[in-house]
Write an enzyme that holds these catalytic residues in place. Structure first.
Site, short mmCIF file in Angstrom:
data_model
loop_
_atom_site.label_atom_id
_atom_site.label_comp_id
_atom_site.label_asym_id
_atom_site.label_seq_id
_atom_site.Cartn_x
_atom_site.Cartn_y
_atom_site.Cartn_z
N HIS A 1 -3.39 7.22 1.60
CA HIS A 1 -3.77 5.87 1.22
C HIS A 1 -5.15 5.59 1.80
O HIS A 1 -5.41 5.85 2.98
CB HIS A 1 -2.76 4.87 1.75
CG HIS A 1 -3.23 3.46 1.67
ND1 HIS A 1 -3.73 2.91 0.51
CD2 HIS A 1 -3.29 2.48 2.62
CE1 HIS A 1 -4.08 1.65 0.75
NE2 HIS A 1 -3.83 1.36 2.01
N ASN B 1 -10.05 -0.16 -0.50
CA ASN B 1 -8.59 -0.11 -0.43
C ASN B 1 -8.03 -0.68 -1.73
O ASN B 1 -8.12 -1.89 -1.96
CB ASN B 1 -8.12 -0.91 0.79
CG ASN B 1 -6.60 -0.88 0.97
OD1 ASN B 1 -5.87 -0.52 0.06
ND2 ASN B 1 -6.15 -1.26 2.15
N CYS C 1 0.81 -1.23 0.00
CA CYS C 1 0.00 0.00 0.00
C CYS C 1 0.84 1.27 0.00
O CYS C 1 0.36 2.33 -0.37
CB CYS C 1 -0.95 -0.01 1.20
SG CYS C 1 -2.10 -1.41 1.20
#
Length: 325
Positions: free
Chosen positions: A252, A282, A115
């Site tokens: 993020h 996500n 990520c």
């Protein structure tokens, strides 16, 4: 004293057409819209078509970024593609993107920091530019993360989606001041002691399989809020600014509670945080450029705005970039 700055000339993104809502997911996973949305802020996610690869998503995002920048792919010197879900073990997915765009010079490679991948990739390209090795770089975050989910594990499969985002960087001249356009400062961190908190239980040299995402959610949440707030404070201190100087945080998109907790720790208004997790879920390395592109195109982010990009991912890896748009 003049200095080389990496200026973002354009951005672009792509989301697969198929949308899966929480209600859709509840038909085959023991969950509910309320359970997912209350804990994560997620209401839907995009799912890549069966014939869509990570490179396909990356190519479309890259084309849109190049179009905004007014730069031809043949003018690029490098491509760095952040992904944890490459098309193949090798060759690098970035080289497939390079070929599809018609870029036949320079170099292209993948970068894996999960990520945090886009922040790592942006920092890497910035350093190539500052070293004078390249003038123009394409930085992409692209994922087909739903391909590595275990749909019998409701604690993880509800969290992720697919997508891609990209930016074009170009070398420019600055005065070495916080008022310069471009990337002003970056910090990267990792700590392998926490690798078992967010990982995939497979790989070529361990199981010979792709594996599935596994996560200890509470521990990840706790580390994320602390680490992200700390790295943002480090970056701001590097250039002599404070959180109150930041116009937008582009984080993020992991979980609404993490985004809100990090903003609170820095005494930032939630209104300054670009949030797309409700619609995108996500998307790992793609989440920051997806959110950035949306906020640029809808007019929230304007020329001269100061942006803080930040992320944390498995490893643990985390980091941030301070950018003057």
């Amino acid at each position: 004293m003049s200095t080389i700055r990496s200026i973002i000339k354009g951005c672009g993104s792509y989301l697969p057409e198929r949308i899966m809502t929480n209600a859709d997911m509840a038909r085959f996973v023991e969950t509910s819209d309320d359970w997912i949305s209350e804990r994560t802020g997620i209401r839907q996610r995009h799912i890549a078509a069966d014939d869509e690869k990570t490179s396909d998503l990356a190519i479309k995002a890259a084309e849109r970024a190049l179009d905004m920048a007014g730069i031809a792919a043949s003018d690029l010197d490098m491509i760095v593609l952040a992904t944890a879900t490459p098309d193949q073990t090798f060759p690098a997915t970035a080289t497939s993107v390079q070929h599809a765009l018609g870029m036949h010079k320079g170099f292209a490679f993948d970068l894996q920091a999960v990520c945090s991948g886009f922040v790592y990739a942006l920092n890497t390209a910035d350093n190539f530019i500052k070293a004078g090795q390249v003038k123009r770089a394409l930085v992409i975050g692209a994922e087909t993360f739903t391909r590595i989910l275990d749909y019998e594990d409701r604690t993880t499969c509800v969290l992720f989606g697919d997508g891609a985002g990209a930016v074009v960087l170009e070398a420019g001249e600055g005065a070495g001041q916080p008022q310069d356009r471009g990337i002003l400062a970056s910090r990267l961190h990792s700590d392998g002691r926490y690798g078992d908190m967010l990982y995939v239980d497979g790989g070529p040299s361990s199981t010979g399989t792709t594996g599935h995402v596994r996560m200890k959610g509470r521990e990840v949440f706790r580390h994320a809020v602390v680490n992200l707030a700390a790295v943002m404070e480090e970056i701001l201190a590097d250039v002599g600014l404070t959180s109150q100087d930041v116009d937008w945080v582009v984080p993020h998109q992991a979980n609404r509670r993490i985004l809100e907790g990090t903003a609170k720790k820095l005494a930032l208004s939630p209104d300054k945080v670009i949030m797309t997790v409700d619609r995108h879920a996500n998307t790992s390395a793609a989440s920051i450029p997806l959110a950035l592109d949306e906020a640029v195109r809808d007019g929230r982010i304007k020329s001269g705005d100061l942006l803080m990009l930040e992320a944390m991912g498995g490893g643990f890896t985390w980091g941030g970039c301070l950018v003057r748009w």
